[in-house]
Design an enzyme around this catalytic site. Structure first.
Site, PDB file in Angstrom:
ATOM      1  N   ARG A  13       0.860  -1.179   0.000  1.00  0.00           N
ATOM      2  CA  ARG A  13       0.000   0.000   0.000  1.00  0.00           C
ATOM      3  C   ARG A  13       0.899   1.232   0.000  1.00  0.00           C
ATOM      4  O   ARG A  13       1.901   1.288   0.709  1.00  0.00           O
ATOM      5  CB  ARG A  13      -0.919   0.012   1.228  1.00  0.00           C
ATOM      6  CG  ARG A  13      -1.959  -1.092   1.235  1.00  0.00           C
ATOM      7  CD  ARG A  13      -3.042  -0.835   0.180  1.00  0.00           C
ATOM      8  NE  ARG A  13      -4.051  -1.886   0.165  1.00  0.00           N
ATOM      9  CZ  ARG A  13      -4.019  -2.956  -0.616  1.00  0.00           C
ATOM     10  NH1 ARG A  13      -2.991  -3.110  -1.441  1.00  0.00           N
ATOM     11  NH2 ARG A  13      -4.981  -3.852  -0.574  1.00  0.00           N
ATOM     12  N   GLU A  46      -1.540   8.083  -5.331  1.00  0.00           N
ATOM     13  CA  GLU A  46      -1.612   7.534  -6.685  1.00  0.00           C
ATOM     14  C   GLU A  46      -2.952   7.728  -7.369  1.00  0.00           C
ATOM     15  O   GLU A  46      -3.059   7.606  -8.592  1.00  0.00           O
ATOM     16  CB  GLU A  46      -1.289   6.039  -6.665  1.00  0.00           C
ATOM     17  CG  GLU A  46      -2.351   5.165  -6.020  1.00  0.00           C
ATOM     18  CD  GLU A  46      -2.000   3.682  -6.070  1.00  0.00           C
ATOM     19  OE1 GLU A  46      -2.838   2.922  -6.564  1.00  0.00           O
ATOM     20  OE2 GLU A  46      -0.903   3.297  -5.639  1.00  0.00           O
ATOM     21  N   HIS A 100       1.073   0.477 -10.315  1.00  0.00           N
ATOM     22  CA  HIS A 100       0.126  -0.428  -9.644  1.00  0.00           C
ATOM     23  C   HIS A 100      -0.283  -1.573 -10.584  1.00  0.00           C
ATOM     24  O   HIS A 100      -1.471  -1.857 -10.787  1.00  0.00           O
ATOM     25  CB  HIS A 100      -1.117   0.335  -9.177  1.00  0.00           C
ATOM     26  CG  HIS A 100      -1.791  -0.307  -8.007  1.00  0.00           C
ATOM     27  ND1 HIS A 100      -2.288   0.416  -6.935  1.00  0.00           N
ATOM     28  CD2 HIS A 100      -2.075  -1.607  -7.725  1.00  0.00           C
ATOM     29  CE1 HIS A 100      -2.841  -0.411  -6.057  1.00  0.00           C
ATOM     30  NE2 HIS A 100      -2.719  -1.642  -6.530  1.00  0.00           N
TER      31      HIS A 100
END
Length: 334
Positions: free
Chosen positions: A236, A265, A297
Site C-alpha cells: 500500500r 496515486e 500499480h
C-alpha cells in the site's frame, strides 16, 4: 442485479463479462469509466450494487449518495478496503464485499521482478542498448545468494515472496504478528521489525494499511536500515513516507527503491498522462533518481489474477442477490 461498475478499463469489461457469461448472465453490468467519488456516485442511481476499484473514494458523502440512489452492496474488486468508510457503510445499511485473494503469485513475482531489475539495472541497460551504448559503467549489481531479504507482512503474498527469495539462496527474515508455520519449512526466520530493518539488504513491504502501519517506513525507520538498502513496496502506498524516501535517496541511505504503489496515486495511476505536466512534485522528484524504479500499480495485473478477481466479484454479487449477504463480506468496525 443491476450493477454499476466504476473505474472500468477494457480489461475489466473483458474479464467481468466472461465471468458473468460463465455464470449464466445473472447480472446487468453497467460500465462507467469514471472513478467513484462523492461527485460521481449519482451515476449509480437505480443500481442495487456498485463495483469499485482500489482508487475509488468511498467516504461517507459518496456512500450516502449511493444509498439514496438505491444501492445496497459495494462490491470491491480488490483485497484492500482502507478506501471505504466502513462505519458509514454500516450506518447506512450498505454491505461491503471484497476479493480477499486472487493471485498472490502475481504480486510476489512482480516484487521479485523489481528486485532483479533494480539490482542488475535492467531498465537502465535497456535504454542504453537502444541508443547504441554498450558500456557497463554504472550497471554493477550483486549476487542475491547470501544476502538477507526482509519481508514485512507474511500473508499469502509475503509468504510467496519468502519462498522465491529463499530459492535464490537468500537468508529470509520475516516480521508478522501472526507468522505462518510454513515459514519454518522454507527456512525463514521470524524477527522483530527493528532486527529485520537493521540486518536486511532488501526490505519488501506486504502488510495491510492500518493506522499502525501508515508511514511504517519513515525517517526513523530508514535510519535503522543498512546504509544503501534496497526498499520495495508493492503493498500500500501509505506504508511509506514519500518525503522520507527522497531524503534517504539523496543521502544514500536508500540504495535502490522499487515502488508499484504510491500514497497519492489516485490522481496518477491507471491513466495515460503522457501529454500532461505532473502536478505531484513529490512523485516527480522520485522519478529523477536513477536508482528508482516505479510501476503504475500493475503487480496484480496477470490474466490469472484478473480471472480470479472477476470470478470472486461475481460470487459476491450472486450471493448477495440470493441471500442478502456476499460471500466475502467486510465486517464493520467494532
Amino acid at each position: 442485479m443491476q450493477v454499476a461498475v466504476f473505474s472500468t478499463k477494457s480489461y475489466d469489461r473483458r474479464f467481468l463479462d466472461a465471468a458473468n457469461a460463465a455464470a449464466g448472465q445473472p447480472h446487468a453490468l453497467r460500465y462507467l469509466e469514471a472513478r467513484l467519488t462523492r461527485d460521481s456516485a449519482t451515476l449509480a442511481a437505480g443500481a442495487e450494487a456498485v463495483c469499485a476499484f482500489v482508487n475509488d473514494e468511498l467516504d461517507r458523502p459518496a456512500l450516502e449518495a449511493l444509498a439514496s440512489g438505491g444501492t445496497r452492496l459495494v462490491a470491491l474488486r480488490s483485497a484492500g478496503f482502507n478506501h471505504v468508510d466502513l462505519a458509514a457503510a454500516a450506518s447506512l445499511g450498505l454491505a461491503v464485499a471484497r476479493v480477499p485473494a486472487y493471485s498472490p503469485h502475481a504480486v510476489a513475482e512482480h516484487t521479485v521482478a523489481l528486485i532483479l531489475s533494480l539490482n542488475r539495472k535492467i531498465h537502465r541497460a535497456y535504454a542504453r542498448v537502444r541508443e547504441g551504448n554498450f558500456a557497463l559503467e554504472g550497471l554493477l549489481g550483486f549476487d542475491l545468494r547470501g544476502r538477507t531479504a526482509g519481508i514485512v507482512g507474511a500473508g499469502k503474498i509475503g509468504l510467496a515472496v519468502a519462498r522465491i527469495m529463499a530459492g535464490f539462496g537468500c537468508r529470509v527474515l520475516v516480521h508478522d504478528p501472526y507468522p505462518s508455520p510454513e515459514l519454518a519449512a522454507i527456512g525463514a526466520t521470524v524477527a522483530p521489525l527493528e532486527t529485520l530493518l537493521a540486518e536486511s539488504d532488501i526490505v519488501s513491504l506486504h502488510c495491510p494499511l492500518t493506522p499502525d502501519t501508515r508511514h511504517l517506513i519513515d525517517h526513523a525507520a530508514i535510519a535503522r536500515m543498512k546504509h544503501g538498502v534496497m526498499l520495495i513496496n508493492t503493498g500500500r502506498g501509505a506504508l511509506v513516507d514519500a518525503r522520507a524516501l527522497i531524503e534517504g535517496l539523496k543521502n544514500g541511505a536508500i540504495g535502490h527503491l522499487g515502488l508499484d504503489v504510491y500514497e497519492e496515486e489516485s490522481d496518477l495511476f491507471f491513466e495515460d498522462l503522457s501529454d500532461q505536466i505532473l502536478q505531484d512534485d513529490v512523485f516527480a522528484r522520485l522519478l529523477t533518481f536513477p536508482n528508482v524504479l516505479i510501476t503504475g500499480h500493475q503487480a496484480f495485473f496477470t490474466a490469472e489474477a484478473m480471472q480470479a478477481i472477476a470470478h470472486t466479484t461475481l460470487e459476491n454479487l450472486s450471493s448477495f442477490a440470493a441471500t442478502g449477504r456476499p460471500v466475502h463480506a467486510v465486517a464493520p468496525p467494532a
